[in-house]
Design a protein around this motif. Structure first.
Motif, PDB file in Angstrom:
ATOM      1  N   PRO A 189      30.107 -51.039 -15.432  1.00 46.41           N
ATOM      2  CA  PRO A 189      30.531 -51.610 -14.153  1.00 46.41           C
ATOM      3  C   PRO A 189      29.467 -51.524 -13.060  1.00 46.41           C
ATOM      4  CG  PRO A 189      31.747 -49.589 -14.637  1.00 46.41           C
ATOM      5  CD  PRO A 189      30.998 -49.951 -15.864  1.00 46.41           C
ATOM      6  N   SER A 190      28.715 -50.417 -13.007  1.00 47.93           N
ATOM      7  CA  SER A 190      27.771 -50.320 -11.887  1.00 47.93           C
ATOM      8  C   SER A 190      26.604 -51.281 -12.057  1.00 47.93           C
ATOM      9  CB  SER A 190      27.287 -48.880 -11.706  1.00 47.93           C
ATOM     10  OG  SER A 190      26.873 -48.376 -12.950  1.00 47.93           O
ATOM     11  N   HIS A 250      30.748 -55.993 -18.885  1.00 49.57           N
ATOM     12  CA  HIS A 250      31.218 -55.817 -17.503  1.00 49.57           C
ATOM     13  C   HIS A 250      32.132 -54.609 -17.388  1.00 49.57           C
ATOM     14  CE1 HIS A 250      29.570 -59.674 -16.326  1.00 49.57           C
ATOM     15  NE2 HIS A 250      29.942 -59.438 -15.092  1.00 49.57           N
ATOM     16  N   ILE A 251      32.878 -54.382 -18.466  1.00 47.81           N
ATOM     17  CA  ILE A 251      33.839 -53.282 -18.418  1.00 47.81           C
ATOM     18  C   ILE A 251      33.154 -51.945 -18.706  1.00 47.81           C
ATOM     19  CG2 ILE A 251      35.848 -52.339 -19.628  1.00 47.81           C
ATOM     20  CD1 ILE A 251      36.667 -55.423 -19.900  1.00 47.81           C
ATOM     21  N   TYR A 261      34.411 -57.442 -10.780  1.00 50.01           N
ATOM     22  CA  TYR A 261      34.037 -56.451  -9.776  1.00 50.01           C
ATOM     23  C   TYR A 261      34.084 -55.009 -10.295  1.00 50.01           C
ATOM     24  CZ  TYR A 261      33.329 -60.113  -6.488  1.00 50.01           C
ATOM     25  OH  TYR A 261      32.807 -61.220  -5.881  1.00 50.01           O
ATOM     26  N   GLY A 262      34.006 -54.873 -11.625  1.00 50.99           N
ATOM     27  CA  GLY A 262      33.783 -53.557 -12.196  1.00 50.99           C
ATOM     28  C   GLY A 262      35.004 -52.662 -12.306  1.00 50.99           C
ATOM     29  N   HIS A 263      36.194 -53.239 -12.243  1.00 44.56           N
ATOM     30  CA  HIS A 263      37.394 -52.408 -12.360  1.00 44.56           C
ATOM     31  C   HIS A 263      38.224 -52.768 -13.588  1.00 44.56           C
ATOM     32  CE1 HIS A 263      36.417 -51.072  -8.364  1.00 44.56           C
ATOM     33  NE2 HIS A 263      36.423 -52.309  -7.934  1.00 44.56           N
ATOM     34  N   THR A 316      27.884 -55.046 -11.470  1.00 48.99           N
ATOM     35  CA  THR A 316      28.240 -55.489 -10.121  1.00 48.99           C
ATOM     36  C   THR A 316      27.036 -55.558  -9.189  1.00 48.99           C
ATOM     37  OG1 THR A 316      28.916 -53.206  -9.706  1.00 48.99           O
ATOM     38  CG2 THR A 316      30.661 -54.773 -10.150  1.00 48.99           C
TER      39      THR A 316
END
Ligand SMILES: Cc1cc2nc3c(=O)[nH]c(=O)nc-3n(C[C@H](O)[C@H](O)[C@H](O)COP(=O)(O)O)c2cc1C
Ligand code: SF4
Ligand code: SF4
Ligand code: FES
Lengths: 446, 361
Positions: A429-430, A425-426, A377-379, A433
């Motif tokens: 993130p935008s 993914h890291i 989830y991008g965090h 997701t």
């Protein structure tokens, strides 16, 4: 066409009934075993067949049977593990609902071989309708004299009990299953003692998978040597594969062990290839617990030879480049599948299903799930990836039962082979997701 | 029949040889040697049948299975449930993998622990504190939310603070084995499992209070003692009374002239030696209720002995003064050579005493 041992008569109308099953040669193995063979004679045939347990661990069935302790005056039990709950595996369900008598026949032969007078089929609790099918089959077999007191006039008695499972994946672990069967909480036991010495109600017990037991009928009819002649080396016989995912023909297939993975995946006889317009990205070959493989390692071994559907060939290369046959849950991913999301999904399953007895699994599965959720989830942050690898390593091998390993392997292998996807993914993130977003980097697609 | 004594098994643990009866576990053999050779145990509890094997704190490496089959065991094994074999070679604190894994176990046990030691009654006599202090890291890598539970009253005397529980199952075995009917077990799975009395049914049994003593952490606490004091300010004495229900042999914990808590007696491994009844534990809080035998020998829970018995060892000065001021009335002539505190160099305390070098007020 490959040889069919279990599913030969699957398409015969009415095969779920005793009469039709009998007409197709059913229960001849019970007659042969009980009238002409000694219990040890049956064990010997199963040993010769070299069949390995089909529940996931692949332990030779005949060897397990011969380890059964036989103290005087103590009952022995056979328990069939029909709890099938591994994501990606649905073969036992298919077998039981379509040819229930095959399992009943196998249970009678196996119980006779082990000297058990009361045997249990522990069926996944959610499958209530299968439980009814099995109970009906048992009633039919009993009415025909194949079950109950003095079977076929031999003096051998057998009662078969169908027991609904406790509703947890962990109840498929053999010792948790025994606890659950005893009416307790389904917590795995510490081993040793193994069930062969102290199992159900502290008596010697054999636990075998549905598919393993169902095979006993064919082995008795045709002999262990005939069975051993099928397949390759220590991977003898046939195996049911539950094929699912992005393939043209998902379903349960019986294959002779030794079929090349490529053939199984692309031949019209089986999976029929990846769905149109898409490419193979990854494969989980043996149910959610085994390491995931990227496309470039699936069909060929490191030395260029084709990878085969056998215990040995699938695990060739160890965990660096190999995986395991496991319970035969063949899950295929094309390039639309997000490995991070899938890994999180598996991880969520193991977190939910950990029994919570031992600290590494109870705490580690939840930890991994939360970190994976964060990344998905991008965090996430870069050190989360190494953290996951480390947590997985600390769980593996340090737990009471193999669920801990099963939770660790999918995470460790996904990062081993798809690290760039986790990093993407890291770092993005935008993008990552967005609904349906998938990493499109330098992947080896086939 | 000849009367043959069973052949003793020779085991080597961390290079030290010991002879034990067949059937002894590695942990018990190691405890026979004592000191650092004995692995930590967070779930195993010798008086409780079936306990052990769960927390994995006691994992050790078996470098040689036995004299007959000297192959090493492939995985680390739980020493509390693994019986020794003749000729077995075990590595505990001498093995890097064991120590790394132990560090990981501390970390696992702490990620969902509230770390509320400053307000927890167990602090100072907590197995988890000791375990973390001896084997853990000073920092955490855990950034997620911790699981929490509501507090529950289990009957009139016991409070369950499930958030602190490490699911060692000791209380479950206790309820099973020493009380007549179990109304207390584990519900749920994984890290959502919880110790529970079905539908909050009270555990009204003469011996239910023992779950407080077996609990390695502050998850089960004595409501008659909650928040009354810190254990290191209290002074334990062995005492007994003529009890119709149990042996009446207890440890009475004094603060000044007052008995503020009664517990069962424990051995050097923090295990209850004899379970006591609820009347002795919860109702007898007057000195006149007890025949005092003398100070309790404290050998493991070093914090309890710290301030009073060896005030001279505690640095820096202000603490010594505090201890001296508070405990002038303590007259203790026991042999303190066994006290664990002596083995710890003062630097071990430095990081946890941030004000240690502050000028005296
Ligand atoms: C967490 C876990 C779940 C399992 N679930 C199943 C299952 O659903 N069905 C099964 O046959 N074996 C399952 N197993 C494997 C069993 O423990 C056992 O090895 C198997 O039933 C033995 O039968 P086999 O020798 O015929 O394969 C599971 C193992 C673990 C660790
Ligand atoms: S590994 Fe997980 S599922 Fe298995 S006993 Fe331990 S906590 Fe339970
Ligand atoms: S409440 Fe205490 S004794 Fe009971 S399981 Fe939790 S930590 Fe163990
Ligand atoms: S003390 Fe051995 S596993 Fe907990």
């Amino acid at each position: 066409m490959g040889k069919k041992i279990l599913l030969e008569h699957i398409n015969v109308p009415g095969i779920e009934t005793f009469d039709v099953y009998r007409k197709q040669g059913g229960y001849t193995a019970v007659e042969k075993a009980i009238k002409t063979m000694s219990p040890d004679g049956v064990v010997d045939e199963v040993k010769k067949a070299g069949i390995r347990g089909r529940g996931g661990a692949g332990f030779p069935m005949g060897m397990k049977w011969s380890f059964l302790a036989k103290p005087e005056g103590v009952p022995r039990y056979l328990v069939c593990n029909a709890d099938e709950s591994e994501p990606g595996t649905f073969k036992d369900h298919y077998l039981m609902k379509n040819i229930p008598h095959l399992l009943i026949e196998g249970m009678i032969i196996s119980s006779y071989a082990l000297g058990a007078n009361k045997s249990f089929i522990y069926v996944r609790g959610e499958l209530m309708y299968v439980i009814r099918i099995l109970e009906k089959a048992i009633a039919e077999a009993k009415a025909a004299g194949f079950l109950g007191k003095n079977i076929l006039g031999s003096g051998y008695d057998l009662e078969l009990v169908v027991h609904p499972g406790g509703g947890a994946y962990i109840c498929g672990e053999e010792t948790a299953l025994l606890e659950s069967l005893e009416g307790k909480r389904g917590n795995p036991r510490n081993k040793p003692p193994f069930p062969a010495v102290k199992g159900l109600y502290q008596c010697p017990t054999v636990v075998n998978n549905v598919e393993s037991i169902a095979t006993a009928a064919w082995i008795v009819n045709n002999g262990g040597d005939a069975y051993a002649a099928i397949g390759i080396g220590r991977s003898s016989g046939t195996k049911l594969i539950s094929a699912s995912g992005h393939i043209k023909k998902p379903g349960v297939y019986e294959i002779e062990l030794g079929v090349p993975v490529e053939e199984f995946l692309y031949s019209d006889e089986w999976c029929g290839g990846i769905r149109d317009g898409h490419h193979l990205k990854a494969l989980v070959a043996g149910g959610s617990s085994v390491p995931i493989l990227p496309a470039n390692l699936i069909t060929k071994l490191a030395n260029g030879e084709p990878r085969l559907m056998t215990y040995e060939s699938l695990s060739e290369g160890g965990f660096q480049t190999g995986t395991m046959l496991g319970s035969g849950g063949f899950i295929v991913f094309d390039e639309t599948a997000c490995i991070v999301r899938n890994t999180w999904n598996f991880s969520r399953f193991y977190h939910h299903e950990s029994c919570g007895q031992c600290s590494p699994c109870r705490e580690g599965t939840g930890w991994m799930e939360k970190v994976l959720h964060r990344i998905e989830y991008g965090h996430g942050s870069m050190h989360d990836i190494d953290l996951l690898v480390d947590v997985a390593k600390k769980i593996e091998g340090n737990t009471i039962c193999p669920l801990g390993d099963a939770a660790a392997w999918p995470v460790a292998s996904a990062i081993r082979h798809f690290r760039d996807e986790f990093e993407w993914h890291i770092t993005h993130p935008s993008e990552a997701t967005q609904p349906g977003a998938v990493f499109k980097g330098e992947m080896a697609l086939v | 029949m000849e009367d043959i004594k069973p052949q003793l098994h020779k085991v080597t643990i961390d290079g030290i040889e010991v002879e034990v009866e067949p059937g002894t576990t590695i942990l018990q053999a190691a405890r026979k040697i004592g000191g650092d050779v004995a692995p930590p145990a967070m779930c195993y509890y010798q008086p409780l049948k079936g306990s052990g094997g769960k927390c994995r704190a006691c994992l050790v490496r078996v470098a040689a299975g036995s004299a007959k089959d000297p192959r090493p065991m492939p995985k680390l094994v739980a020493s509390c449930i693994t019986p020794v074999q003749d000729g077995m070679v075990v590595e505990n604190s001498t093995n890097e993998q064991v120590l790394t894994t132990r560090k990981a176990i501390v970390e696992f046990l702490l990620i969902n622990h509230p770390l509320d030691c400053p307000v927890c009654d167990q602090a100072g006599e907590c197995d988890l504190q000791n375990f973390a202090f001896n084997h853990g890291m000073a920092t955490t890598r855990y950034e997620e939310e911790r699981r929490t539970f509501e507090k529950h009253d289990i009957g009139p005397y016991i409070q369950l603070h499930m958030t602190r529980c490490i699911l060692c199952y000791r209380c479950v075995y206790t309820a099973d084995q020493i009380t007549q009917k179990r109304v207390h077990g584990v519900l749920g799975r994984g890290d959502a499992s919880e110790i529970s009395t079905y539908i909050e049914k009270a555990v009204d049994n003469d011996f239910s209070g023992n779950v407080i003593d077996v609990c390695p952490v502050g998850a089960l606490t004595d409501k008659t003692y909650r928040f009354k004091n810190r254990v290191w300010f209290t002074k334990p004495v062995d005492a007994h009374r003529d009890c119709p229900t149990c042996s009446g042999k207890v440890t009475a914990w004094y603060r000044g002239e007052e008995v503020i808590r009664v517990t069962a007696r424990k051995n050097e491994w923090n295990e209850v030696t004899e379970f006591i009844c609820n009347t002795c534990r919860f109702e007898k809080k007057k000195t006149s209720d007890w025949v005092i035998e003398g100070p309790t020998k404290i050998s493991r829970s070093s914090v309890i002995s710290a301030n009073k018995y060896r005030a001279d060892l505690i640095k820096p000065d202000f603490q010594k003064k505090l201890a001296a001021a508070t405990y002038t009335d303590v007259d203790d002539e026991r042999d303190t050579s066994q006290l664990g505190i002596q083995q710890l160099p003062p630097e071990r305390f430095a990081p946890v005493l941030p004000h240690a070098n502050d000028p005296e007020p």
